[in-house]
Design an enzyme around this catalytic site. Sequence first.
Site, short mmCIF file in Angstrom:
data_model
loop_
_atom_site.label_atom_id
_atom_site.label_comp_id
_atom_site.label_asym_id
_atom_site.label_seq_id
_atom_site.Cartn_x
_atom_site.Cartn_y
_atom_site.Cartn_z
N HIS A 155 0.84 -1.20 0.00
CA HIS A 155 0.00 0.00 0.00
C HIS A 155 0.87 1.25 0.00
O HIS A 155 0.64 2.19 -0.79
CB HIS A 155 -0.92 -0.02 1.22
CG HIS A 155 -1.68 1.25 1.44
ND1 HIS A 155 -2.99 1.41 1.06
CD2 HIS A 155 -1.32 2.42 2.03
CE1 HIS A 155 -3.41 2.63 1.39
NE2 HIS A 155 -2.41 3.26 1.98
N GLU A 156 1.88 1.30 0.85
CA GLU A 156 2.74 2.47 0.95
C GLU A 156 3.61 2.62 -0.29
O GLU A 156 3.86 3.75 -0.75
CB GLU A 156 3.61 2.39 2.21
CG GLU A 156 2.84 2.29 3.52
CD GLU A 156 1.81 3.40 3.72
OE1 GLU A 156 1.94 4.46 3.07
OE2 GLU A 156 0.87 3.21 4.51
N HIS A 159 1.64 4.32 -2.95
CA HIS A 159 1.60 5.77 -2.76
C HIS A 159 2.82 6.42 -3.41
O HIS A 159 2.71 7.47 -4.07
CB HIS A 159 1.58 6.11 -1.27
CG HIS A 159 0.20 6.16 -0.67
ND1 HIS A 159 -0.84 6.85 -1.24
CD2 HIS A 159 -0.29 5.61 0.47
CE1 HIS A 159 -1.92 6.73 -0.49
NE2 HIS A 159 -1.62 5.98 0.55
N GLU A 242 -6.32 7.33 -1.64
CA GLU A 242 -6.24 6.28 -0.62
C GLU A 242 -6.87 4.99 -1.15
O GLU A 242 -6.33 3.90 -0.94
CB GLU A 242 -6.94 6.75 0.65
CG GLU A 242 -6.43 6.10 1.92
CD GLU A 242 -4.98 6.39 2.19
OE1 GLU A 242 -4.26 5.45 2.62
OE2 GLU A 242 -4.53 7.54 1.97
#
Length: 319
Positions: A155-156, A159, A242
Amino acid sequence: MSVLLLLMFPMIILGMIWVFLALLNYFGNGYYNEYGEVVYALDVASVNYYFITTIPWVVLGVGIWFAIAYFTNVAMIQRATGARSLERRENPRVYNIMENLCMTCGMAMPQIHVVDDPQLNAFASGINDKSYTVTLTTGIINRLNDEELKGVVAHELTHIRNKDTRLLVVSIIFVGIISTVMSLVVRMMYQTMWFGGSVRRSKDERGTGLSILIILFVGVICCAIAYFFTLITRFAISRKREYMADAGGAELCGNPLALADALRKISSDPGLDQVKQEDVAQLFIVHPDQMVSGIMGFMNSLFATHPDTKKRIAILEQF
């Protein structure tokens, strides 16, 4: 769309400056007509003149502020969260997970930082390959299994791949500029009200103090309107990204249910409560459960940058 939203920030600042000058001009040009009534008039040409002469100073001030904040944001975030560098020998498990995911998506490996917090949270930060960083709490490292931690790291990394960290830093800086200016104006107005109304002052001095108070009050109103619109703009930028990071992270780790389980565990015990800075909390995978209170806290919760975690989990479980 993101570029257009980013352009909204300087437009909001310039727009509120024009409104501020227009209000001062309108209420400062009052006169009495033949019936003894006060008539106000707006001299648009005069407002535009002062606005044009003010723009270079505003651009210079905002530019200097922006440059300092942009290039020091990593150090500021690290100091705010208490993060430190994580060495490979300290935790090879995290490094192996990070390296495998980076090789899978063909990206350079970011730095890894850790925050000594028994609760669970994580975030990505940085503006380029030299400063990109994934930060994890000790709690999230110790309490998630390999698949769940892999989902969080994925997930990070998403980003970072989507340039979200750079985009969010820009939005954070503009929101910070307006909120700081508003805080300074409120403080000046309070001091004027508290110390400017002394009975020992002459009538002219009290009149001058009242004029200053009116000007500051108009400034507060303009800052509040600008802050409201910057929150909406930040909200528009952050929330969709997100969801995109959840989707990209689920695809990268290959296990959407593991990421869903990780979000469920994090939301039940989110860490980094001690940060107490909404602009930094905007970066976290799950918003801390204890943040600022008062009017700012209400505004930030009303325009939260994170979607509801339960909804994020439900979407991941439908993959």
